[in-house]
Scaffold this motif. Structure first.
Motif, short mmCIF file in Angstrom:
data_model
loop_
_atom_site.label_atom_id
_atom_site.label_comp_id
_atom_site.label_asym_id
_atom_site.label_seq_id
_atom_site.Cartn_x
_atom_site.Cartn_y
_atom_site.Cartn_z
N UNK A 248 18.10 -8.97 17.95
CA UNK A 248 16.87 -9.47 17.34
C UNK A 248 15.80 -8.40 17.50
N UNK A 249 15.30 -7.90 16.38
CA UNK A 249 14.34 -6.80 16.39
C UNK A 249 12.95 -7.27 16.00
N UNK A 250 11.95 -6.71 16.66
CA UNK A 250 10.57 -6.85 16.21
C UNK A 250 10.34 -5.87 15.07
N UNK A 251 9.27 -6.06 14.31
CA UNK A 251 8.94 -5.12 13.23
C UNK A 251 8.68 -3.74 13.82
N UNK A 252 9.02 -2.71 13.06
CA UNK A 252 8.79 -1.33 13.48
C UNK A 252 8.65 -0.47 12.23
N UNK A 253 8.16 0.75 12.41
CA UNK A 253 8.08 1.71 11.30
C UNK A 253 9.03 2.85 11.59
N UNK A 254 9.61 3.40 10.51
CA UNK A 254 10.55 4.50 10.64
C UNK A 254 10.31 5.46 9.48
N UNK A 255 10.63 6.73 9.67
CA UNK A 255 10.41 7.72 8.62
C UNK A 255 11.20 7.38 7.36
N UNK A 256 10.56 7.54 6.21
CA UNK A 256 11.22 7.28 4.92
C UNK A 256 12.39 8.23 4.71
N UNK A 257 12.26 9.46 5.19
CA UNK A 257 13.32 10.46 5.07
C UNK A 257 13.52 11.13 6.42
N UNK A 258 14.50 11.99 6.48
CA UNK A 258 14.63 12.84 7.66
C UNK A 258 13.40 13.74 7.75
N UNK A 259 13.09 14.22 8.94
CA UNK A 259 12.01 15.19 9.11
C UNK A 259 12.41 16.47 8.36
N UNK A 260 11.48 17.01 7.60
CA UNK A 260 11.77 18.21 6.80
C UNK A 260 11.41 19.49 7.56
N UNK A 261 11.91 20.60 7.04
CA UNK A 261 11.52 21.88 7.61
C UNK A 261 10.02 22.10 7.44
N UNK A 262 9.43 21.69 6.32
CA UNK A 262 7.97 21.82 6.15
C UNK A 262 7.23 21.11 7.28
N UNK A 263 7.66 19.90 7.60
CA UNK A 263 7.01 19.13 8.68
C UNK A 263 7.25 19.79 10.03
N UNK A 264 8.47 20.24 10.26
CA UNK A 264 8.77 20.92 11.53
C UNK A 264 7.95 22.20 11.64
N UNK A 265 7.88 22.99 10.56
CA UNK A 265 7.16 24.25 10.59
C UNK A 265 5.67 24.05 10.82
N UNK A 266 5.11 22.93 10.34
CA UNK A 266 3.71 22.61 10.62
C UNK A 266 3.51 22.36 12.10
N UNK A 267 4.44 21.65 12.71
CA UNK A 267 4.41 21.41 14.16
C UNK A 267 4.49 22.74 14.92
N UNK A 268 5.41 23.56 14.50
CA UNK A 268 5.61 24.86 15.14
C UNK A 268 4.36 25.73 15.04
#
Length: 198
Positions: free
Chosen positions: A43-63
């Motif tokens: 039994x799960x409570x509501x949660x949010x999850x990424x629509x897609x896998x994390x992209x290289x663009x998103x990773x590179x912004x973090x980096x």
């Protein structure tokens, strides 16, 4: 629900409503492995999850912002941009979630294995959300493709199966015998090993 984002560099998120499902696979399912049982109700409570896998663009912004453990993974010749980031460890994935949390002031983390499976199944009972045959789902078989190019499952998520493997929060257990029924992460077992899904 429509996707939302908490910052310009953040991934699109989808809210998954609370629900109950049977986690794992039946003993007679073709292609199953022994660590997919026993089936058990979660039994799960509501949660949010990424629509897609994390992209290289998103990773590179973090980096570029000093996050992600300073780790610049190779794209292995598949390209960067909106390709899924590959070749990262569980600790690297955790560092990305920590960076997003710091940027937004909200709590981001890896999904639990139960949350991941619930989101991937998207209310279906078959081995894959599109049916029993993986090859009929149009998923890439030899190399990753841009995250937004994959068809959406009934929850509006792309790339939950196929494309790139995804880390979850849980410690490794070789069965679901002692899995939490509330969708929380497995904290027992071998926490030096973590679980990949997808």
């Amino acid at each position: 629900d429509s996707p939302f984002t908490d910052c310009d560099l953040c991934p699109d998120m989808v809210v998954i409503e609370a629900g109950r499902f049977m986690m794992g696979s039946p003993d007679d399912e073709v292609g199953r492995t022994g660590n997919e049982s026993p089936m058990h109700a979660v039994q799960l409570s509501a949660f949010a999850i990424g629509k897609t896998e994390v992209t290289f663009d998103q990773w590179d912004a973090c980096l570029a912002d000093g996050g992600c453990n300073g780790y610049n993974p190779s794209d292995r010749g598949y390209g960067r941009g909106d390709q899924p980031v590959i070749g990262i460890s569980w600790n690297d994935a955790k560092s990305y979630a920590s960076w997003i949390s710091g940027k937004t002031g909200k709590s981001y983390r890896l999904p639990t294995e139960a949350q991941w499976e619930y989101a991937a199944r998207a209310g279906t009972q078959t081995p894959y959300w599109w049916g029993a045959d993986f090859s009929s789902g149009g998923m890439p078989m030899s190399q990753p493709v841009p995250t937004g190019s994959l068809m959406e499952n009934p929850f509006g998520l792309q790339g939950m199966l196929g494309n790139a493997r995804e880390w979850v929060e849980d410690c490794y257990m070789n069965s679901y015998a002692d899995s939490p029924a509330d969708g929380s992460a497995q904290r027992g077992g071998d926490c030096k090993r973590r679980i990949l899904r997808g």
